[in-house]
Scaffold this active site. Structure first.
Site, short mmCIF file in Angstrom:
data_model
loop_
_atom_site.label_atom_id
_atom_site.label_comp_id
_atom_site.label_asym_id
_atom_site.label_seq_id
_atom_site.Cartn_x
_atom_site.Cartn_y
_atom_site.Cartn_z
N ALA A 66 0.85 -1.18 0.00
CA ALA A 66 0.00 0.00 0.00
C ALA A 66 0.89 1.24 0.00
O ALA A 66 2.08 1.18 0.34
CB ALA A 66 -0.92 -0.01 1.21
N GLY A 111 -0.01 -4.95 1.11
CA GLY A 111 -1.22 -4.96 0.31
C GLY A 111 -1.06 -5.69 -1.01
O GLY A 111 -2.03 -6.26 -1.54
N GLU A 114 -1.50 -9.30 -0.20
CA GLU A 114 -2.92 -9.54 0.08
C GLU A 114 -3.74 -9.54 -1.21
O GLU A 114 -4.68 -10.33 -1.35
CB GLU A 114 -3.43 -8.48 1.07
CG GLU A 114 -2.84 -8.69 2.46
CD GLU A 114 -2.95 -7.48 3.37
OE1 GLU A 114 -3.33 -7.66 4.54
OE2 GLU A 114 -2.67 -6.35 2.92
N GLU A 134 4.27 -5.51 7.49
CA GLU A 134 3.66 -4.34 8.12
C GLU A 134 4.21 -4.03 9.50
O GLU A 134 4.30 -2.86 9.89
CB GLU A 134 2.14 -4.51 8.19
CG GLU A 134 1.41 -4.34 6.86
CD GLU A 134 1.30 -5.63 6.07
OE1 GLU A 134 0.48 -5.68 5.14
OE2 GLU A 134 2.05 -6.60 6.38
#
Length: 260
Positions: A66, A111, A114, A134
């Site tokens: 992200a 992200g 994911e 993260e």
């Protein structure tokens, strides 16, 4: 089709979707997530699309994560909205009836990992690096990574990867069952498209029902999952594809499936 940050090429029933932000390693900004949501919804509704392959632009990354610059200034409420926006996308990909293949070319972190896990299976280039790092930023996975890794790998391995923020090589990811196959970088997308073409030749109503049985069955007991499978199996015997597929087998010819 296509948007500011996405490229879409549709050919012979297969949509190749490329996240096109190579200068920032295809990072998932809010705007990119919105474009992905809109594009997947459009591809799902497009009868010309049977299978989707998603990859990243450039040689370095599928999606490196992200957008940290965007996240760095979020408060808790903004972060909740961001996480749920990402989860809405990955949940849609997982639930849509059309198969989605991730062609992971380089970094798939946070992200990006994911997003790849939301797909039905993953092919990776031999230079790929994957993980959920993260915690190295003082946060945790927010787009479903803790849930998907635990279901895929088991609690102990999920704990190890998430707690340490460790990155796995493509070979390690294959050994751990995250990745189905590893290819030289130059061959990756071609191999994913070959597999997509093979799926296109099958009865896609059956494929969609099988995807649903697997997805829903993972949250059921085995007896309940088998019961659900039998219901979906039986429903296909009211379809044109079942009649065409079995008729073609008996008549020793290639079936012409219509998805109905």
């Amino acid at each position: 089709m296509g948007t500011e940050n996405l490229l879409v090429d549709i050919k012979d029933g297969v949509a190749l979707l490329t996240i096109n932000r190579p200068k920032v390693l295809n990072a998932l900004h809010t705007s990119v997530i919105a474009e992905l949501q809109e594009t997947f919804e459009a591809l799902n509704a497009n009868p010309a699309v049977k299978v989707i392959v998603i990859t990243g632009s450039g040689e370095k990354a599928f999606v490196a994560g992200a957008d940290i610059a965007e996240m760095a200034v979020m408060d808790a409420q903004q972060a909740l909205v961001f996480a749920r926006t990402g989860q809405r996308l990955v949940n849609f990909i997982g639930a849509m009836p059309k198969p989605v293949i991730a062609a992971v070319n380089g970094f798939a972190l946070g992200g990006g990992m994911e997003l790849a896990l939301a797909c039905d299976f993953i092919y990776a280039s031999d230079n790929a690096k994957m993980g959920l790092p993260e915690v190295t930023l003082g946060i945790m996975p927010g787009f479903g990574g803790s849930q998907k890794f635990a279901r895929l790998l088991g609690r102990s391995r999920a704990n190890e990867l998430i707690f340490t923020g460790k990155m796995l090589s493509a070979a390690e990811a294959k050994e751990w069952g995250i990745v189905n196959a590893v290819f030289p970088a130059a061959e990756l997308v071609g191999k994913a498209l070959e597999t997509a073409a093979r799926i296109v030749g099958n009865g896609l109503l059956g494929v969609a029902h099988a995807k649903e049985a697997i997805r829903r069955g993972l949250d059921m007991t085995e007896p309940d999952g088998m019961d659900y499978e039998s219901v979906l199996f039986a429903s296909l015997f009211a379809s044109c594809d079942q009649k065409e597929g079995m008729g073609a087998f008996v008549e020793k010819r290639k079936p012409n499936f219509t998805g109905s």
